[in-house]
Design an enzyme around this catalytic site. Structure first.
Site, PDB file in Angstrom:
ATOM      1  N   LYS A 178      53.181  20.650  81.119  1.00 39.85           N
ATOM      2  CA  LYS A 178      52.438  19.458  80.696  1.00 39.85           C
ATOM      3  C   LYS A 178      52.616  18.337  81.725  1.00 39.85           C
ATOM      4  O   LYS A 178      51.670  17.693  82.136  1.00 39.85           O
ATOM      5  CB  LYS A 178      52.953  19.027  79.324  1.00 39.85           C
ATOM      6  CG  LYS A 178      52.304  17.796  78.774  1.00 39.85           C
ATOM      7  CD  LYS A 178      52.801  17.552  77.351  1.00 39.85           C
ATOM      8  CE  LYS A 178      52.704  16.095  76.985  1.00 39.85           C
ATOM      9  NZ  LYS A 178      53.175  15.828  75.627  1.00 39.85           N
ATOM     10  N   GLU A 219      62.642  22.944  86.934  1.00 39.97           N
ATOM     11  CA  GLU A 219      62.737  24.409  86.927  1.00 39.97           C
ATOM     12  C   GLU A 219      61.371  25.027  87.242  1.00 39.97           C
ATOM     13  O   GLU A 219      61.247  25.939  88.069  1.00 39.97           O
ATOM     14  CB  GLU A 219      63.226  24.918  85.557  1.00 39.97           C
ATOM     15  CG  GLU A 219      64.641  24.519  85.178  1.00 39.97           C
ATOM     16  CD  GLU A 219      64.738  23.146  84.504  1.00 39.97           C
ATOM     17  OE1 GLU A 219      63.746  22.375  84.596  1.00 39.97           O
ATOM     18  OE2 GLU A 219      65.783  22.846  83.923  1.00 39.97           O
ATOM     19  N   GLY A 259      55.166  19.444  73.695  1.00 39.10           N
ATOM     20  CA  GLY A 259      55.419  20.755  74.301  1.00 39.10           C
ATOM     21  C   GLY A 259      55.661  21.836  73.257  1.00 39.10           C
ATOM     22  O   GLY A 259      55.120  22.938  73.321  1.00 39.10           O
ATOM     23  N   ARG A 260      56.476  21.520  72.255  1.00 42.89           N
ATOM     24  CA  ARG A 260      56.837  22.532  71.249  1.00 42.89           C
ATOM     25  C   ARG A 260      55.712  22.801  70.262  1.00 42.89           C
ATOM     26  O   ARG A 260      55.843  23.659  69.385  1.00 42.89           O
ATOM     27  CB  ARG A 260      58.134  22.134  70.549  1.00 42.89           C
ATOM     28  CG  ARG A 260      58.160  20.702  70.024  1.00 42.89           C
ATOM     29  CD  ARG A 260      59.586  20.258  69.739  1.00 42.89           C
ATOM     30  NE  ARG A 260      59.684  18.865  69.303  1.00 42.89           N
ATOM     31  CZ  ARG A 260      59.833  17.826  70.118  1.00 42.89           C
ATOM     32  NH1 ARG A 260      59.846  18.010  71.433  1.00 42.89           N
ATOM     33  NH2 ARG A 260      59.954  16.608  69.635  1.00 42.89           N
ATOM     34  N   GLU A 319      64.633  20.267  68.648  1.00 47.63           N
ATOM     35  CA  GLU A 319      64.159  19.208  69.543  1.00 47.63           C
ATOM     36  C   GLU A 319      63.436  18.136  68.729  1.00 47.63           C
ATOM     37  O   GLU A 319      63.426  16.961  69.091  1.00 47.63           O
ATOM     38  CB  GLU A 319      63.222  19.787  70.620  1.00 47.63           C
ATOM     39  CG  GLU A 319      63.095  18.903  71.835  1.00 47.63           C
ATOM     40  CD  GLU A 319      62.474  19.594  73.049  1.00 47.63           C
ATOM     41  OE1 GLU A 319      63.156  19.770  74.071  1.00 47.63           O
ATOM     42  OE2 GLU A 319      61.285  19.971  72.977  1.00 47.63           O
ATOM     43  N   HIS A 325      74.666  44.012  61.474  1.00 42.56           N
ATOM     44  CA  HIS A 325      75.802  44.744  62.035  1.00 42.56           C
ATOM     45  C   HIS A 325      76.568  43.900  63.041  1.00 42.56           C
ATOM     46  O   HIS A 325      77.331  44.427  63.850  1.00 42.56           O
ATOM     47  CB  HIS A 325      75.312  46.053  62.662  1.00 42.56           C
ATOM     48  CG  HIS A 325      74.684  46.951  61.637  1.00 42.56           C
ATOM     49  ND1 HIS A 325      75.422  47.760  60.814  1.00 42.56           N
ATOM     50  CD2 HIS A 325      73.391  47.092  61.251  1.00 42.56           C
ATOM     51  CE1 HIS A 325      74.614  48.402  59.984  1.00 42.56           C
ATOM     52  NE2 HIS A 325      73.369  48.011  60.230  1.00 42.56           N
ATOM     53  N   LYS A 332      68.666  15.316  82.713  1.00 43.51           N
ATOM     54  CA  LYS A 332      67.727  15.312  83.848  1.00 43.51           C
ATOM     55  C   LYS A 332      68.043  14.168  84.809  1.00 43.51           C
ATOM     56  O   LYS A 332      67.928  14.301  86.018  1.00 43.51           O
ATOM     57  CB  LYS A 332      66.297  15.136  83.334  1.00 43.51           C
ATOM     58  CG  LYS A 332      65.732  16.333  82.591  1.00 43.51           C
ATOM     59  CD  LYS A 332      64.264  16.076  82.246  1.00 43.51           C
ATOM     60  CE  LYS A 332      63.728  17.083  81.265  1.00 43.51           C
ATOM     61  NZ  LYS A 332      62.393  16.752  80.771  1.00 43.51           N
TER      62      LYS A 332
END
Ligand code: F6P
Length: 582
Positions: A239, A245, A299-300, A385, A416, A545
């Site tokens: 966005k 990254e 974003g999410r 978030e 398990h 950041k």
């Protein structure tokens, strides 16, 4: 045995005693805002109510009311929610709904859908619901009608995904595209990852979809071993088009492509999805290959936008629009159903109940479905978030808990590994078990039966448990002496009375997966609305950041230029020593 005996919820009383409450309440900001949750009579009623039911057992409620399952379950299209195995009575629900009304939840829901400024710190709406409202023609953000742009982007996605699928889009050397690689992180990664995996049965078999999110170059190397540059399309999803990254990974891929392709023209191999078009152009993406995104999509919450392009390519645009339609149907259910029959509202209220009145800190998501492997990861970002916040809309410190720790694993794997703690540990962790009725493969009925039975038996065991006497009886029948049975029964008894929801999907389809994601989006919104927090910003992520460039420089440069705490400095020195020798 009661599991919710101690009321450790909020030490609001201690705030009152210390006088902090008085100063919070008398601050200027208190006017014209949502009433502070803990000052409401509805809050006190719930606290008292909790005391009256905390010594009771769910199993007894089932015995008292043979219709408890019908009373506390909801069906919406191919999705059913059984929430009868929760620590609630009809009265609990009424009290929780009263709390929701007291904080004006109905008005807040309308605000969300109509473009109100729900993201107060960034002064913008959160209009993911508009992205799936395919018949809508007009919705104003300020003076701008956003709908034409939404429709145009969907058209762009259709045109492009069709070209990849019908092989009219060719790589630089004339070969059709076989591999799609999404380069993105956070919401620009998890939504596409989760949905392409969930709907892989609907994907075109000739296409593969890969993901590069991590800055760890091992991630790139892993993907590069699987693809041929001549037949690969890279989608740069960001966005902001400035996430370190993603931009670093994209630049590495661009350089790699330049060495691998017999042309410097990479335009057949790279497209971008971003709200920062000029940055993508500067990176070298042709304008017509940039898919629009808008600031009012978080974003999410962005899988419904062009961020969903990898999914649209893999399953085709018709299936993608079914996916949008499933979410749209859930939107309508959420917007128009009364709270007592409203799935997202009920799920949110249950979590408020546990979180704020029983001091529960975590919530587990256990899908008994391989297709939903990444659903938990997606929800972690969505919920944590959004609702991991410490101040209310107007900046006041919150005197109550918000945002649960979301975690989990697909069933049966979790059984398990860590379910032991669910059953006999001392934490109360409400669980959403997600089950699917129809197997995706006709020959898999036997597996599906075991899968569903596993999920149901976990939920049953959590609620019913096993008493000491029952455990002892079993041991005696197995031939143990009374003394041995007495000892072992203490270890083998299971407390029970532990809450869980069952979400049952008839089958995995684009429509149902769309509805499922939207269900959790709205659940998250309702919790944030009741807590009076901004569920649409994420300032906490920013601090890391901000610090990174100073640490990065000190790892690389000959001289250390910044002042760090002793721990960080020690670790920087440690890395520099390793780096020097490598
Ligand atoms: O750093 C957090 C975050 O901003 C998320 O909210 C977002 O989904 C992710 O980074 C990726 O951001 P972008 O799409 O701008 O690269």
């Amino acid at each position: 045995m009661a599991f919710f005996e101690k009321n450790r919820a909020i030490s609001w009383q201690s705030l009152q005693k210390s006088g902090i409450l008085v100063s919070i309440l008398s601050s200027k900001n208190i006017k014209n805002m949502t009433p502070t949750l803990t000052t409401l009579s509805e809050w006190d009623i719930l606290q008292d109510h909790k005391k009256t039911i905390s010594h009771q057992r769910m199993q007894d409620w089932f015995l008292d009311n043979p219709h408890r399952f019908e009373k506390f379950s909801l069906k919406f299209n191919e999705l059913m929610l059984d929430y009868s195995k929760n620590y609630i009575t009809g009265q609990t629900l009424s009290h929780l709904i009263a709390l929701a009304n007291a904080v004006h939840l109905p008005q807040k829901i309308e605000q969300l859908f109509t473009g109100g400024e729900v993201n107060s710190t960034e002064k913008r709406p959160a209009l993911h619901t508009a992205l799936r409202d395919r018949q809508q023609t007009s919705l104003l953000v300020g003076q701008t009608n956003v709908m034409p742009d939404i429709h145009a982007t969907l058209d762009h996605m259709r045109e492009f995904s069709d070209k990849i699928r019908n092989q009219t889009w060719r790589g630089a050397t004339g070969k059709p595209i076989q591999d799609i690689v999404n380069i993105g992180i956070g919401g620009s990664h998890l939504g596409p990852l989760m949905t392409t995996r969930a709907l892989s049965e609907f994907a075109m078999p000739e296409l593969n979809c890969h993901f590069i999110s991590n800055i760890d170059s091992a991630h790139i190397h892993e993907v590069l071993t699987l693809i041929d540059p001549e037949t690969t399309l890279f989608i740069i999803s960001s966005k902001s088009f400035s996430t370190l990254e993603t931009i670093t990974n994209a630049a590495t891929i661009k350089a790699w492509l330049q060495t691998k392709l017999p042309t410097s023209n990479l335009e057949h191999h790279m497209v971008a999805i971003t709200a920062a078009k000029e940055k993508a152009i500067a990176f070298g993406i042709p304008e017509q290959q940039i898919f629009n995104l808008w600031n009012w999509v978080g974003g999410r919450y962005s899988i419904w936008s062009a961020i969903g392009l990898p999914l649209a390519i893999m399953i085709g645009m018709d299936h993608f629009t079914n996916f949008l339609d499933g979410a749209y149907a859930m939107d309508q259910h959420f917007r128009h159903s009364e709270f007592a029959h409203n799935m997202p509202v009920i799920m949110a209220l249950l979590d408020i109940w546990y979180s704020n009145f029983f001091d529960v800190k975590a919530h587990a998501i256990i899908p008994y479905s391989h297709a939903l492997t990444y659903f938990r990861a997606h929800l972690q970002q969505l919920d944590m978030e959004s609702n991991g916040k410490h101040v209310a809309h107007h900046g006041e410190a919150l005197p109550y808990q918000t945002g649960a720790i979301i975690w989990g694993e697909q069933g049966c794997n979790g059984q398990h590994a860590f379910h032991q703690l669910f059953h006999q540990g001392q934490h109360i962790i409400p669980i959403d078990f997600i089950l699917v009725g129809k197997s995706q493969h006709a020959f898999d009925q036997q597996h599906q039966d075991i899968l569903v039975a596993s999920g149901l038996s976990q939920a049953q065991a959590l609620m019913c448990g096993k008493s000491f006497l029952d455990a002892k009886q079993e041991l005696l029948q197995e031939g143990y002496s009374a003394e041995e049975a007495d000892f072992l029964a203490k270890h083998k008894s299971v407390p029970g009375n532990r809450p869980s929801n069952i979400l049952f999907l008839d089958q995995i389809t684009p429509y149902n997966v769309g509805a499922l994601i939207a269900l959790y989006e709205h659940k998250t919104f309702v919790q944030g609305a009741i807590w009076n927090i901004n569920s649409f910003d994420q300032w906490g992520v920013e601090l890391g950041k901000q610090l990174l460039p100073y640490i990065l420089a000190d790892l690389r440069d000959t001289e250390i230029k910044s002042h760090h705490d002793a721990s960080t400095q020690g670790l920087i020195n440690h890395y520099r020593a390793i780096r020097k020798n490598s």
